[in-house]
Design an enzyme around this catalytic site. Sequence first.
Site, PDB file in Angstrom:
ATOM      1  N   LYS A  78      89.129 150.745 -12.446  1.00 47.59           N
ATOM      2  CA  LYS A  78      90.149 149.769 -12.844  1.00 47.59           C
ATOM      3  C   LYS A  78      89.473 148.435 -13.133  1.00 47.59           C
ATOM      4  O   LYS A  78      89.287 147.600 -12.243  1.00 47.59           O
ATOM      5  CB  LYS A  78      91.175 149.652 -11.714  1.00 47.59           C
ATOM      6  CG  LYS A  78      92.520 149.148 -12.171  1.00 47.59           C
ATOM      7  CD  LYS A  78      93.571 149.439 -11.122  1.00 47.59           C
ATOM      8  CE  LYS A  78      94.812 148.607 -11.315  1.00 47.59           C
ATOM      9  NZ  LYS A  78      95.605 148.998 -12.472  1.00 47.59           N
TER      10      LYS A  78
HETATM   11  N1  PMP Z   1      96.670 154.438 -15.710  1.00 47.42           N
HETATM   12  C1  PMP Z   1      96.477 153.149 -16.023  1.00 47.42           C
HETATM   13  C2  PMP Z   1      95.788 152.801 -17.300  1.00 47.42           C
HETATM   14  C3  PMP Z   1      96.923 152.135 -15.153  1.00 47.42           C
HETATM   15  O1  PMP Z   1      96.727 150.855 -15.455  1.00 47.42           O
HETATM   16  C4  PMP Z   1      97.595 152.482 -13.969  1.00 47.42           C
HETATM   17  C5  PMP Z   1      98.105 151.414 -13.040  1.00 47.42           C
HETATM   18  N2  PMP Z   1      97.146 151.052 -12.090  1.00 47.42           N
HETATM   19  C6  PMP Z   1      97.779 153.844 -13.674  1.00 47.42           C
HETATM   20  C7  PMP Z   1      97.295 154.798 -14.566  1.00 47.42           C
HETATM   21  C8  PMP Z   1      98.406 154.261 -12.385  1.00 47.42           C
HETATM   22  O2  PMP Z   1      97.485 154.033 -11.346  1.00 47.42           O
HETATM   23  P1  PMP Z   1      97.954 153.842  -9.857  1.00 47.42           P
HETATM   24  O3  PMP Z   1      98.839 154.995  -9.564  1.00 47.42           O
HETATM   25  O4  PMP Z   1      96.710 153.892  -9.052  1.00 47.42           O
HETATM   26  O5  PMP Z   1      98.674 152.543  -9.774  1.00 47.42           O
END
Ligand code: PMP
Length: 311
Positions: free
Chosen positions: A157
């Site tokens: 991320k």
């Molecule tokens: N894909 C992307 C590109 C995202 O930005 C997010 C949000 N964090 C998610 C998937 C979902 O991730 P998470 O469940 O860890 O929040």
Amino acid sequence: MVESRYIWLNGDIVPVEGAKISVLSPTAQFGANVFEGIRCYWNDTQKQLLAFRLDAHYDRLERSVKMFRMNCKYSREDWRKGFEEVIKANNYQEDIAVRQTIFIDGDAGSWFSTGPVGMFIAPIPKKRKSTPLSEGISCCVSSWERISERCLSPKVKVGANYINSRLAQLEATANGYDSAIFLGRDGSVSEGPGSCFFMIRDSTLITPPLSASILESITRATLLSLARNHLNVRVEERPVDRTELYICDEAFLCGSAVELTPIFSIDDYTVGNRNPGSLTTALHRAYLSAAEGKIAEFAHWTTPVACSSVY
Ligand code: PMP
């Protein structure tokens, strides 16, 4: 209620107006940062704020820091302490979302600097999606390809990844859709701009595999676990073809921020009957129950956070 909103910045708790960094910092100029979006849910019975999947978020943050070779002076214990301190400072007793960001700071760096590293932790009130679900969104398939391992890592991320997301979301908005679904390099379904994709066909819950240029999403992992171990639903992690978007029975996007958001149409093809389907609804209910610490076998997913303020 607090009058000002407080942010944890490089070891200090400061009012939001005072949380400033240099315009010349590599994070401001080049998106040189990694971060997490963490939800905390208020459990009204226990009068307790519960951080959801905090360890999983910190595991991913560690992977992001490593991947981007950041010289991070803050330990995981510091991350956790700062998180607790800033929530206390704001005295939140409601559902909140917390952004925890590790960034390349300073005013003499470049896009390849590995330090100096700063950190901020910014909580804000954020209501959960209503139960039962009623609203759904329209999506289009983006004309932009999802970033892949050939150019950037979608698995971690990092702020700069969101420029790809931004292109897809702005295109979707300009064309009258609520959001977008990316295809990957091989033409199979990847994910949303800020969320992962699930669909249901013939009572089977299906989602693209981790190798489909997607973020290693915590909500995705949570839902797979709830489906398999709590709801006894058949689950498949497998490549999803574009055609399946148009003929599936139910579909939704998921993520810490969007929780479960039903999709009612994709490229103007109606999904199901424009209502959240029964499996989407059951998963949504189970997700929020787990997040509130109400499912005993998943209680370890929640971390109590103190709320009383000394500031
Ligand atoms: N894909 C992307 C590109 C995202 O930005 C997010 C949000 N964090 C998610 C998937 C979902 O991730 P998470 O469940 O860890 O929040």
